[in-house]
Scaffold this active site. Structure first.
Site, short mmCIF file in Angstrom:
data_model
loop_
_atom_site.label_atom_id
_atom_site.label_comp_id
_atom_site.label_asym_id
_atom_site.label_seq_id
_atom_site.Cartn_x
_atom_site.Cartn_y
_atom_site.Cartn_z
N SER A 139 0.64 -1.09 -0.09
CA SER A 139 0.09 -0.01 -0.13
C SER A 139 0.88 1.23 0.07
O SER A 139 2.03 1.04 0.47
CB SER A 139 -0.90 0.02 1.49
OG SER A 139 -1.35 1.46 1.48
N TYR A 152 -1.53 -1.67 10.68
CA TYR A 152 -1.81 -1.94 9.14
C TYR A 152 -0.56 -1.39 8.42
O TYR A 152 -0.24 -1.82 7.56
CB TYR A 152 -3.11 -1.32 8.92
CG TYR A 152 -3.18 -1.15 7.37
CD1 TYR A 152 -3.54 -2.61 6.82
CD2 TYR A 152 -3.23 -0.27 6.30
CE1 TYR A 152 -3.80 -2.57 5.33
CE2 TYR A 152 -3.32 -0.33 5.20
CZ TYR A 152 -3.91 -1.73 4.48
OH TYR A 152 -3.85 -1.59 3.17
N1 LIG Z 1 -8.90 -0.35 -0.84
C1 LIG Z 1 -7.70 0.14 -0.65
O1 LIG Z 1 -7.90 1.60 -0.46
C2 LIG Z 1 -6.41 -0.36 -0.57
C3 LIG Z 1 -5.30 0.47 -0.49
C4 LIG Z 1 -4.00 -0.09 -0.69
C5 LIG Z 1 -3.84 -1.46 -0.26
N2 LIG Z 1 -4.87 -2.20 -0.23
C6 LIG Z 1 -4.81 -3.91 -0.30
O2 LIG Z 1 -5.50 -4.30 -1.14
C7 LIG Z 1 -5.55 -5.79 -0.72
C8 LIG Z 1 -6.99 -5.98 -1.21
O3 LIG Z 1 -7.83 -5.35 -0.59
P1 LIG Z 1 -9.25 -4.54 -1.19
O4 LIG Z 1 -9.17 -3.01 -0.96
O5 LIG Z 1 -9.37 -5.31 -2.54
O6 LIG Z 1 -10.36 -5.05 -0.05
P2 LIG Z 1 -11.35 -6.02 0.01
O7 LIG Z 1 -12.61 -6.02 -1.16
O8 LIG Z 1 -12.05 -6.10 1.33
O9 LIG Z 1 -10.74 -7.55 -0.43
C9 LIG Z 1 -9.99 -8.20 0.46
C10 LIG Z 1 -10.06 -9.76 0.12
O10 LIG Z 1 -9.08 -10.53 1.10
C11 LIG Z 1 -10.09 -11.50 1.36
N3 LIG Z 1 -9.77 -12.01 2.83
C12 LIG Z 1 -9.81 -11.37 3.69
N4 LIG Z 1 -9.63 -11.85 4.80
C13 LIG Z 1 -9.10 -13.37 4.57
C14 LIG Z 1 -8.65 -14.45 5.00
N5 LIG Z 1 -8.47 -14.37 6.41
N6 LIG Z 1 -8.34 -15.44 4.19
C15 LIG Z 1 -8.38 -15.43 2.93
N7 LIG Z 1 -8.79 -14.38 2.40
C16 LIG Z 1 -9.22 -13.15 2.93
C17 LIG Z 1 -11.50 -11.33 1.09
O11 LIG Z 1 -12.13 -12.29 0.82
P3 LIG Z 1 -13.00 -13.17 2.00
O12 LIG Z 1 -13.79 -12.08 2.76
O13 LIG Z 1 -14.04 -14.01 0.97
O14 LIG Z 1 -12.08 -14.04 2.78
C18 LIG Z 1 -11.30 -10.47 0.16
O15 LIG Z 1 -11.36 -11.09 -1.18
C19 LIG Z 1 -5.16 -5.68 0.72
O16 LIG Z 1 -4.01 -6.34 0.86
C20 LIG Z 1 -5.38 -4.22 1.10
O17 LIG Z 1 -4.39 -4.04 2.28
C21 LIG Z 1 -6.33 -1.56 -0.41
#
Ligand SMILES: NC(=O)c1ccc[n+]([C@@H]2O[C@H](COP(=O)([O-])OP(=O)(O)OC[C@H]3O[C@@H](n4cnc5c(N)ncnc54)[C@H](OP(=O)(O)O)[C@@H]3O)[C@@H](O)[C@H]2O)c1
Length: 261
Positions: A139, A152
């Site tokens: 991130s 985080y």
């Molecule tokens: N959105 C942002 O602003 C942002 C910015 C920078 C970085 N990121 C990073 O991008 C990545 C994806 O996040 P996102 O924004 O796409 O959020 P999201 O829509 O909440 O996606 C999170 C994903 O991780 C899975 N997950 C959560 N807990 C898990 C577990 N214990 N075991 C296996 N899978 C799990 C969830 O699926 P299930 O619930 O089905 O398990 C979901 O597919 C993360 O690493 C986050 O830190 C996001």
């Protein structure tokens, strides 16, 4: 032998968009997340739309025993993975001392330990097969401390530094490592991290699809650190220009006002 791109966190957000961008390019997929039904319907949809083979595996990667079982399956199985996208991750926010320890543990288990163990197991499999590519999702928060999201931000600093280190180490094995550092992206992340969505104007935020499109192109070029969006690239430079003291204060005031806890 059929080759697969394995995407963790593929049931929503950036992971789902990455899986779709890869399927669009004809890549066979292994989708991983906790929610089986969501993975199943995504697999059916992608198979129909893109004519690729899509397997899925429901697994809580943050549960060390379940993770070990899954890694054993990968080691003993015959599927060849030539791309791993380590996208599964969670955030949390609020004062560190007021957090339930279990929540902090869950974050570290998933964002740090699961990602590292997947790199170890799949990296070894790739090295044996003569190469492959791993994308770890960090991130922009990994470039600076994140008061009120300290764990985080630190977990993402780990992912950033770990990935860059590994890239140099594995250079000669044919295993290429890249790290994706998205800025704020319109996904479920804000809700699960207990950030007050009402205090974010999502107008400036990229969509998961924009992030994924930028990322697959950057992966083609084997970029080391992938930061989609000029605003986000600018954000990562704040510590360099403003110094650490100002950076801490600045992020502290931004994040404190946006936590909903
Ligand atoms: N959105 C942002 O602003 C942002 C910015 C920078 C970085 N990121 C990073 O991008 C990545 C994806 O996040 P996102 O924004 O796409 O959020 P999201 O829509 O909440 O996606 C999170 C994903 O991780 C899975 N997950 C959560 N807990 C898990 C577990 N214990 N075991 C296996 N899978 C799990 C969830 O699926 P299930 O619930 O089905 O398990 C979901 O597919 C993360 O690493 C986050 O830190 C996001």
């Amino acid at each position: 032998m059929t080759r697969y791109a394995m995407v963790t966190g593929a049931s929503s957000g950036i992971g789902l968009a990455m899986a779709e961008a890869l399927a669009r390019r004809g890549r066979n997929l292994i989708l991983v997340a906790r929610h089986r039904e969501m993975l199943e319907s995504i697999a059916i949809e992608f198979t129909q739309r893109f004519g690729v083979e899509v397997l899925f595996r429901a697994c809580d990667l943050g549960e060390p025993l379940r993770l070990s079982g899954f890694l054993l399956e990968l080691e003993e199985g015959s599927r060849s993975i030539d791309l791993l996208v380590n996208c599964a991750g969670i955030g949390n926010s609020g004062p560190f001392l007021a957090q339930e320890w279990a929540q902090e543990q869950d974050l570290l288990d998933l964002n740090v330990l699961a990602l590292t163990r997947l790199c170890h197991t799949v990296g070894n499999l790739m090295a044996v097969q003569g190469g492959g590519q791993i994308l770890n999702v960090a991130s922009v928060m990994g470039f600076q401390p994140g008061p009120w999201m300290s764990t985080y931000a630190a977990s993402k600093a780990y992912v950033l530094h770990f990935s860059e280190g590994l890239r140099e180490e594995l250079h000669k094995t044919g295993v290429k490592i890249s790290v994706l550092c998205p800025g704020p992206t319109r996904t479920a992340f804000f809700r699960t991290a207990q950030l007050d969505a009402g205090k974010f104007t999502h107008d400036n935020h990229m969509t998961a699809e924009e992030v994924a499109l930028y990322t697959v192109r950057a992966l083609d070029k084997n970029r080391a650190v992938i930061i989609p969006g000029w605003r986000n690239r600018l954000l990562t430079r704040v510590p360099r220009f403003a110094g650490r003291w100002i950076t801490r204060k600045l992020w502290g005031s931004i994040l404190k006002s946006r936590t909903s806890v």
